[in-house]
Design a protein around this motif. Sequence first.
Motif, PDB file in Angstrom:
ATOM      1  N   VAL A  43       0.835  -1.202   0.000  1.00  0.00           N
ATOM      2  CA  VAL A  43       0.000   0.000   0.000  1.00  0.00           C
ATOM      3  C   VAL A  43       0.867   1.247   0.000  1.00  0.00           C
ATOM      4  O   VAL A  43       0.648   2.178  -0.790  1.00  0.00           O
ATOM      5  N   ILE A  44       1.873   1.275   0.861  1.00  0.00           N
ATOM      6  CA  ILE A  44       2.767   2.433   0.949  1.00  0.00           C
ATOM      7  C   ILE A  44       3.547   2.616  -0.347  1.00  0.00           C
ATOM      8  O   ILE A  44       3.720   3.744  -0.836  1.00  0.00           O
ATOM      9  N   ALA A  45       4.024   1.520  -0.925  1.00  0.00           N
ATOM     10  CA  ALA A  45       4.760   1.609  -2.185  1.00  0.00           C
ATOM     11  C   ALA A  45       3.881   2.201  -3.279  1.00  0.00           C
ATOM     12  O   ALA A  45       4.303   3.089  -4.028  1.00  0.00           O
ATOM     13  N   LEU A  46       2.645   1.725  -3.375  1.00  0.00           N
ATOM     14  CA  LEU A  46       1.726   2.234  -4.398  1.00  0.00           C
ATOM     15  C   LEU A  46       1.452   3.721  -4.194  1.00  0.00           C
ATOM     16  O   LEU A  46       1.499   4.509  -5.147  1.00  0.00           O
ATOM     17  N   LEU A  47       1.179   4.115  -2.959  1.00  0.00           N
ATOM     18  CA  LEU A  47       0.901   5.523  -2.678  1.00  0.00           C
ATOM     19  C   LEU A  47       2.117   6.401  -2.930  1.00  0.00           C
ATOM     20  O   LEU A  47       1.989   7.520  -3.444  1.00  0.00           O
ATOM     21  N   SER A  48       3.303   5.915  -2.582  1.00  0.00           N
ATOM     22  CA  SER A  48       4.516   6.712  -2.784  1.00  0.00           C
ATOM     23  C   SER A  48       4.819   6.899  -4.261  1.00  0.00           C
ATOM     24  O   SER A  48       5.299   7.970  -4.674  1.00  0.00           O
ATOM     25  N   VAL A  49       4.539   5.885  -5.077  1.00  0.00           N
ATOM     26  CA  VAL A  49       4.731   6.020  -6.520  1.00  0.00           C
ATOM     27  C   VAL A  49       3.814   7.112  -7.069  1.00  0.00           C
ATOM     28  O   VAL A  49       4.228   7.950  -7.879  1.00  0.00           O
ATOM     29  N   HIS A  50       2.569   7.136  -6.610  1.00  0.00           N
ATOM     30  CA  HIS A  50       1.651   8.185  -7.044  1.00  0.00           C
ATOM     31  C   HIS A  50       2.072   9.545  -6.511  1.00  0.00           C
ATOM     32  O   HIS A  50       1.980  10.552  -7.221  1.00  0.00           O
ATOM     33  N   ALA A  51       2.530   9.598  -5.272  1.00  0.00           N
ATOM     34  CA  ALA A  51       2.965  10.866  -4.693  1.00  0.00           C
ATOM     35  C   ALA A  51       4.173  11.427  -5.425  1.00  0.00           C
ATOM     36  O   ALA A  51       4.400  12.646  -5.436  1.00  0.00           O
ATOM     37  N   ALA A  52       4.931  10.560  -6.044  1.00  0.00           N
ATOM     38  CA  ALA A  52       6.109  10.987  -6.805  1.00  0.00           C
ATOM     39  C   ALA A  52       5.762  11.349  -8.247  1.00  0.00           C
ATOM     40  O   ALA A  52       6.642  11.785  -9.001  1.00  0.00           O
ATOM     41  N   GLY A  53       4.508  11.174  -8.638  1.00  0.00           N
ATOM     42  CA  GLY A  53       4.115  11.492 -10.001  1.00  0.00           C
ATOM     43  C   GLY A  53       4.472  10.407 -10.992  1.00  0.00           C
ATOM     44  O   GLY A  53       4.589  10.664 -12.195  1.00  0.00           O
ATOM     45  N   ARG A  54       4.612   9.175 -10.513  1.00  0.00           N
ATOM     46  CA  ARG A  54       4.907   8.031 -11.374  1.00  0.00           C
ATOM     47  C   ARG A  54       3.692   7.111 -11.418  1.00  0.00           C
ATOM     48  O   ARG A  54       2.713   7.314 -10.708  1.00  0.00           O
ATOM     49  N   THR A  55       3.763   6.065 -12.236  1.00  0.00           N
ATOM     50  CA  THR A  55       2.648   5.129 -12.388  1.00  0.00           C
ATOM     51  C   THR A  55       3.067   3.745 -11.915  1.00  0.00           C
ATOM     52  O   THR A  55       4.066   3.203 -12.401  1.00  0.00           O
ATOM     53  N   PRO A  56       2.342   3.137 -10.984  1.00  0.00           N
ATOM     54  CA  PRO A  56       2.708   1.798 -10.504  1.00  0.00           C
ATOM     55  C   PRO A  56       2.221   0.689 -11.434  1.00  0.00           C
ATOM     56  O   PRO A  56       1.138   0.781 -12.018  1.00  0.00           O
ATOM     57  N   ALA A  57       3.032  -0.336 -11.564  1.00  0.00           N
ATOM     58  CA  ALA A  57       2.651  -1.565 -12.276  1.00  0.00           C
ATOM     59  C   ALA A  57       2.799  -2.698 -11.279  1.00  0.00           C
ATOM     60  O   ALA A  57       3.884  -2.934 -10.743  1.00  0.00           O
ATOM     61  N   MET A  58       1.711  -3.401 -10.997  1.00  0.00           N
ATOM     62  CA  MET A  58       1.711  -4.445  -9.984  1.00  0.00           C
ATOM     63  C   MET A  58       2.166  -5.762 -10.607  1.00  0.00           C
ATOM     64  O   MET A  58       1.573  -6.238 -11.574  1.00  0.00           O
ATOM     65  N   LEU A  59       3.223  -6.351 -10.048  1.00  0.00           N
ATOM     66  CA  LEU A  59       3.842  -7.544 -10.629  1.00  0.00           C
ATOM     67  C   LEU A  59       3.520  -8.793  -9.817  1.00  0.00           C
ATOM     68  O   LEU A  59       3.521  -8.775  -8.588  1.00  0.00           O
ATOM     69  N   ASN A  60       3.277  -9.882 -10.535  1.00  0.00           N
ATOM     70  CA  ASN A  60       2.971 -11.177  -9.934  1.00  0.00           C
ATOM     71  C   ASN A  60       4.274 -11.907  -9.633  1.00  0.00           C
ATOM     72  O   ASN A  60       4.909 -12.458 -10.532  1.00  0.00           O
ATOM     73  N   PHE A  61       4.662 -11.928  -8.371  1.00  0.00           N
ATOM     74  CA  PHE A  61       5.933 -12.551  -7.988  1.00  0.00           C
ATOM     75  C   PHE A  61       5.902 -14.065  -8.110  1.00  0.00           C
ATOM     76  O   PHE A  61       6.941 -14.720  -8.038  1.00  0.00           O
ATOM     77  N   SER A  62       4.716 -14.664  -8.304  1.00  0.00           N
ATOM     78  CA  SER A  62       4.614 -16.112  -8.464  1.00  0.00           C
ATOM     79  C   SER A  62       4.573 -16.535  -9.928  1.00  0.00           C
ATOM     80  O   SER A  62       4.433 -17.719 -10.234  1.00  0.00           O
ATOM     81  N   ALA A  63       4.713 -15.567 -10.840  1.00  0.00           N
ATOM     82  CA  ALA A  63       4.531 -15.854 -12.261  1.00  0.00           C
ATOM     83  C   ALA A  63       5.755 -16.484 -12.920  1.00  0.00           C
ATOM     84  O   ALA A  63       5.659 -17.003 -14.031  1.00  0.00           O
ATOM     85  N   GLY A  64       6.919 -16.448 -12.257  1.00  0.00           N
ATOM     86  CA  GLY A  64       8.133 -16.986 -12.866  1.00  0.00           C
ATOM     87  C   GLY A  64       8.899 -15.919 -13.613  1.00  0.00           C
ATOM     88  O   GLY A  64       8.349 -14.894 -14.041  1.00  0.00           O
ATOM     89  N   ILE A  65      10.184 -16.144 -13.795  1.00  0.00           N
ATOM     90  CA  ILE A  65      11.056 -15.122 -14.378  1.00  0.00           C
ATOM     91  C   ILE A  65      10.692 -14.806 -15.823  1.00  0.00           C
ATOM     92  O   ILE A  65      10.779 -13.650 -16.252  1.00  0.00           O
ATOM     93  N   LYS A  66      10.256 -15.791 -16.590  1.00  0.00           N
ATOM     94  CA  LYS A  66       9.893 -15.535 -17.991  1.00  0.00           C
ATOM     95  C   LYS A  66       8.767 -14.512 -18.084  1.00  0.00           C
ATOM     96  O   LYS A  66       8.853 -13.543 -18.852  1.00  0.00           O
ATOM     97  N   ASN A  67       7.711 -14.723 -17.301  1.00  0.00           N
ATOM     98  CA  ASN A  67       6.580 -13.806 -17.335  1.00  0.00           C
ATOM     99  C   ASN A  67       6.911 -12.456 -16.725  1.00  0.00           C
ATOM    100  O   ASN A  67       6.393 -11.421 -17.168  1.00  0.00           O
ATOM    101  N   LEU A  68       7.768 -12.441 -15.706  1.00  0.00           N
ATOM    102  CA  LEU A  68       8.161 -11.162 -15.110  1.00  0.00           C
ATOM    103  C   LEU A  68       8.980 -10.330 -16.092  1.00  0.00           C
ATOM    104  O   LEU A  68       8.801  -9.109 -16.177  1.00  0.00           O
ATOM    105  N   LYS A  69       9.863 -10.973 -16.819  1.00  0.00           N
ATOM    106  CA  LYS A  69      10.643 -10.243 -17.823  1.00  0.00           C
ATOM    107  C   LYS A  69       9.744  -9.747 -18.950  1.00  0.00           C
ATOM    108  O   LYS A  69       9.919  -8.636 -19.460  1.00  0.00           O
TER     109      LYS A  69
END
Length: 405
Positions: free
Chosen positions: A86-112
């Motif tokens: 929650v804090i990471a998402l809010l801080s990204v918005h407070a910085a004027g950036r856009t968050p992309a939520m990543l699935n850490f269980s998806a495996g390296i191929k899908n993360l890349k």
Amino acid sequence: MELQTLKSEDLSKRGQRRIRRGLFEAFLDACKTQGPKTKIVTDGDGRVFTYADLRQAAFALSAPLRKMTEPDETVGILLPTGAGAVIALLSVHAAGRTPAMLNFSAGIKNLKAASATAPLKTVITARKFIDIAGLASLMVELSEVVNIVYLEDMREAIGVSGKIRAVMGPIFPALFVPRPDPDDTAIVLFTSGTEGNPKGVVLTHANILANIEQIEEHVQLQKGDIFFNPLPTFHCYGLTAGTLWPIFSGFHVVLHPSPLQTKTIAKRIFKTRSTVLFATDTFLQQYMRASADGGLSSLRIAVCGAERVREETRKTAEQRFSFEVLEGYGVTECAPVLAANQPGDIRAGTIGKMLPGIETRLEPVEGLEDAGRLWVRGAEHYERLYFARSARQSCSLTRRLARYR
């Protein structure tokens, strides 16, 4: 079959006004309305955060984030459900950036693949999470394509500018908070990748805030309701309904890092006296089996999505624990909820009525009887038009809606 066009009840005027904001502005408004000292989040380790805690952390961390990223950059967040996410998402918005939520269980191929699709240069995570989850080798491989930034290091790099933002931001938000257009991109999510590489889904501030308003007007809550959300924030259901809805609406939410810890979750629901649970049918069955009779008796409703709710699940919930199971349907592209049962108005085999402000159009499909291709458009047209991706999906959804009507 003739073409059918349906429109659910419109959103209230209050709901329509509240849509035209940015997500961080909506959070600050909630903080002001509910009071900075109001306890709003309980983390997986039991720590309790007030609105002021979240606000201060978001403003402070936005300072080093602004230095290490470029304006309007998309920044990945790879964290479990919890206050850190929650804090990471809010801080990204407070910085004027856009968050992309990543699935850490998806495996390296899908993360890349997701990193290339966004595209991402920077990904935020936490060393503690990486150690507990055993993802060190995955981080090594991911660091080949993005810069990995740890929350622990960001805290050390807050410096004077971060402290100034933490103190002055809440007092003079106009000087420190970006004012995005409500139709600008707010969050990037990714589909599961079961049909190939994960597909990026772009949601605007208005998309997400509209869905929150729709859910709130559709499902009547009670003062003092406590939410329990073990669903991942990289999934739109766990993010919009399970996390942002309660925080933006002033309902305390208990966050849990994994839906798989069935015994622990059953105990935490009992301990925190949670009244509203987010789950899937499969997980809810497991939580009930792991709980003693009456162990989940604090629950008033469980809201299930992602899969069909079985009648035996509803019977067990009612007979052993005396709570109702609501079934909903949604898709990531719609931020995500489209329809849901309502407390006291549940019919087996249906997903309830469309949320307020949803327009639908049912078009005939050759070869299908008593079914069709379903198109939807969200509140005040702010949600993206969604096209049912297959005849089977369209047929299944249509028939379940038709049975309710």
